[in-house]
Design an enzyme around this catalytic site. Structure first.
Site, mmCIF file in Angstrom:
data_model
loop_
_atom_site.group_PDB
_atom_site.id
_atom_site.type_symbol
_atom_site.label_atom_id
_atom_site.label_comp_id
_atom_site.label_asym_id
_atom_site.label_seq_id
_atom_site.Cartn_x
_atom_site.Cartn_y
_atom_site.Cartn_z
ATOM 1 N N CYS A 13 70.289 43.344 60.387
ATOM 2 C CA CYS A 13 71.400 42.937 59.631
ATOM 3 C C CYS A 13 72.219 41.566 60.402
ATOM 4 O O CYS A 13 71.685 41.502 61.162
ATOM 5 C CB CYS A 13 72.434 44.131 59.294
ATOM 6 N N CYS A 87 70.463 40.211 55.096
ATOM 7 C CA CYS A 87 70.310 39.149 56.180
ATOM 8 C C CYS A 87 69.345 38.058 55.445
ATOM 9 O O CYS A 87 68.784 37.217 56.158
ATOM 10 C CB CYS A 87 69.981 39.439 57.459
ATOM 11 N N CYS A 91 64.290 37.311 58.522
ATOM 12 C CA CYS A 91 63.454 38.286 59.384
ATOM 13 C C CYS A 91 61.963 37.359 59.353
ATOM 14 O O CYS A 91 61.508 37.368 58.111
ATOM 15 C CB CYS A 91 63.443 39.563 58.537
#
Length: 143
Positions: A13, A87, A91
């Site tokens: 997150c 988020c 990633c």
């Protein structure tokens, strides 16, 4: 996709101070050492959210000693399952990994009462994840 007998799950997150910390704690608590657990943040905070710490303490899990960690490419590369929580696309994506996005309310700045439903939803999601990982491990073992 095939997971090794000890799958590695990474929870991500933004601040690594609430949702991902609670998810990592639930997975560690419920799966024991069967699953390797990591958590990180795209922009880690200074400390774990006190309301998240208290909400987890209420269910007998202590995350008070945890500290937010920065998301690294290696953490993603070394994980079998990467679960993001608000988020976005921060990633890194590698072939052969499973990516999930759990839509959960951000507990930042919330009271313990407001964090409890998030904690409980994370527990349900983690229980489902454990069942999936166990089923895949059993299917691989049966081959």
């Amino acid at each position: 996709m095939s997971l090794n007998p000890r799958a590695c799950v990474l929870f991500v997150c933004v601040h690594n101070a609430g949702r991902s910390q609670m998810a990592a704690a639930w997975l560690t608590h419920l799966a024991g050492d069967r699953i390797e657990v990591r958590s990180a943040g795209s922009n880690p905070g200074d400390a774990v959210n006190p309301a998240a710490v208290e909400a987890m303490r209420e269910v007998g899990i202590d995350i008070s000693a945890e500290t937010p960690k920065i998301l690294t490419v290696d953490a993603v590369r070394e994980s079998d399952v990467c679960i993001t929580m608000g988020c976005g696309d921060t990633c890194p994506v590698f072939p052969g990994k499973r990516y999930l996005d759990w839509q959960l309310e951000d507990p930042a700045g919330q009271s313990v009462a407001a964090v409890r439903p998030v904690r409980d939803e994370i527990k349900k999601l983690v229980e489902g994840l454990i069942a999936e990982i166990d089923a895949e491990a059993e299917a691989e073992a049966a081959k």
